[in-house]
Design an enzyme around this catalytic site. Sequence first.
Site, PDB file in Angstrom:
ATOM      1  N   GLU A  90      16.332 -23.814  -5.939  1.00  0.00           N
ATOM      2  CA  GLU A  90      17.060 -22.563  -5.531  1.00  0.00           C
ATOM      3  C   GLU A  90      15.789 -22.287  -4.185  1.00  0.00           C
ATOM      4  O   GLU A  90      14.999 -22.567  -4.345  1.00  0.00           O
ATOM      5  CB  GLU A  90      17.421 -21.209  -5.471  1.00  0.00           C
ATOM      6  CG  GLU A  90      16.790 -20.773  -5.784  1.00  0.00           C
ATOM      7  CD  GLU A  90      16.794 -18.834  -5.990  1.00  0.00           C
ATOM      8  OE1 GLU A  90      17.684 -18.459  -5.290  1.00  0.00           O
ATOM      9  OE2 GLU A  90      16.344 -18.369  -7.017  1.00  0.00           O
ATOM     10  N   TRP A  91      16.241 -22.367  -3.170  1.00  0.00           N
ATOM     11  CA  TRP A  91      15.246 -21.925  -2.056  1.00  0.00           C
ATOM     12  C   TRP A  91      15.821 -20.812  -1.834  1.00  0.00           C
ATOM     13  O   TRP A  91      16.288 -19.343  -1.612  1.00  0.00           O
ATOM     14  CB  TRP A  91      16.338 -21.974  -0.334  1.00  0.00           C
ATOM     15  CG  TRP A  91      15.104 -22.301   0.866  1.00  0.00           C
ATOM     16  CD1 TRP A  91      15.518 -21.014   1.626  1.00  0.00           C
ATOM     17  CD2 TRP A  91      14.350 -23.260   1.365  1.00  0.00           C
ATOM     18  NE1 TRP A  91      14.241 -20.975   2.105  1.00  0.00           N
ATOM     19  CE2 TRP A  91      14.011 -22.234   2.342  1.00  0.00           C
ATOM     20  CE3 TRP A  91      13.929 -24.104   0.921  1.00  0.00           C
ATOM     21  CZ2 TRP A  91      12.814 -22.489   3.444  1.00  0.00           C
ATOM     22  CZ3 TRP A  91      12.830 -24.836   2.047  1.00  0.00           C
ATOM     23  CH2 TRP A  91      12.095 -24.332   2.610  1.00  0.00           C
ATOM     24  N   ASP A 192      -1.696 -19.595 -13.189  1.00  0.00           N
ATOM     25  CA  ASP A 192      -2.563 -20.557 -12.284  1.00  0.00           C
ATOM     26  C   ASP A 192      -1.584 -19.327 -10.689  1.00  0.00           C
ATOM     27  O   ASP A 192      -1.544 -19.656  -9.909  1.00  0.00           O
ATOM     28  CB  ASP A 192      -0.949 -21.668 -12.053  1.00  0.00           C
ATOM     29  CG  ASP A 192      -2.396 -22.705 -10.751  1.00  0.00           C
ATOM     30  OD1 ASP A 192      -3.505 -22.372 -10.403  1.00  0.00           O
ATOM     31  OD2 ASP A 192      -1.515 -23.157 -10.368  1.00  0.00           O
TER      32      ASP A 192
END
Length: 284
Positions: A90-91, A192
């Site tokens: 999804e954006w 990360d």
Amino acid sequence: MPEHIKRIVEKATSTIVDSVVPVSGGDINDSFDVKTSDGRFFVKTNREGPESFFEREVEGLKRIASTHTVHVPEVIDFSDENHPSYLILEWVQPKRGFDEAILGQKIAQLHHHTHSQYGFSDFTYVGTLKQPNGLYDNWAKYYRDQRLRNQMTIGESLGVMKGQRANKLNQLLDQIERIVPKDPPPSYLHGDLWNGNWMFDQEGKPYVIDPSFLYGDRYFELAFADLFGGFSSSFYDGYRSVLSIGSDYEELKPLYQLFFLLVHLNIFGEAYGKSVDRILHYYV
């Protein structure tokens, strides 16, 4: 318009692609902002398509999502079978200006979730480097054998781990179980967590992306967040409002940062050599 991106998205979403715009900022993948008749998506592709590359990222996103703490983008589709391999998310429209304290709180809440063992059930990736794992009952042994020793082996093959540097790292490996705790809570870790892997959406909800997921000492996560100065004091204030950070963190921090510096040394070269040597000299 890149036709291969158009084909990937239309097949996966059964929508019509209106536009595909390249997005800058990634070193490993090609990234795109894709607008369709049914919404907007973020698409990453990798031309070399390492084994299970996006599958491992999806696993990490799903495990973080399962904690209902910090947000992650919804996974729409992925494939490591094709070339290029791809991941459709999804954006999330980012917005700056929100207080990082809420991000710190959410990361601490993530760390409050724990597993019964350390490591992970399968290999993952740290940047472009394959990360072997396995599930361990002893955190110090996992950190020595699967993290530091693996990076040492890679460094030896690349010629950046030799001479006095290699001798000192070997000496440090022999001392790890004296320095690193064997049984801290095995927290859910992003793995990360640096400045490029988090954002706020338009409503101020914090998101994390690109995990290299594992179960481990939460100080390992905080040490990387501290390494390149990408988090404000507000982030740590928010974190401490949920979980304390003890005095033992400062003693462990350089040793945990050593792993990430070895990764950078192996990927980017000798520019990180002095930082590695400084930490080795501190402990050995």
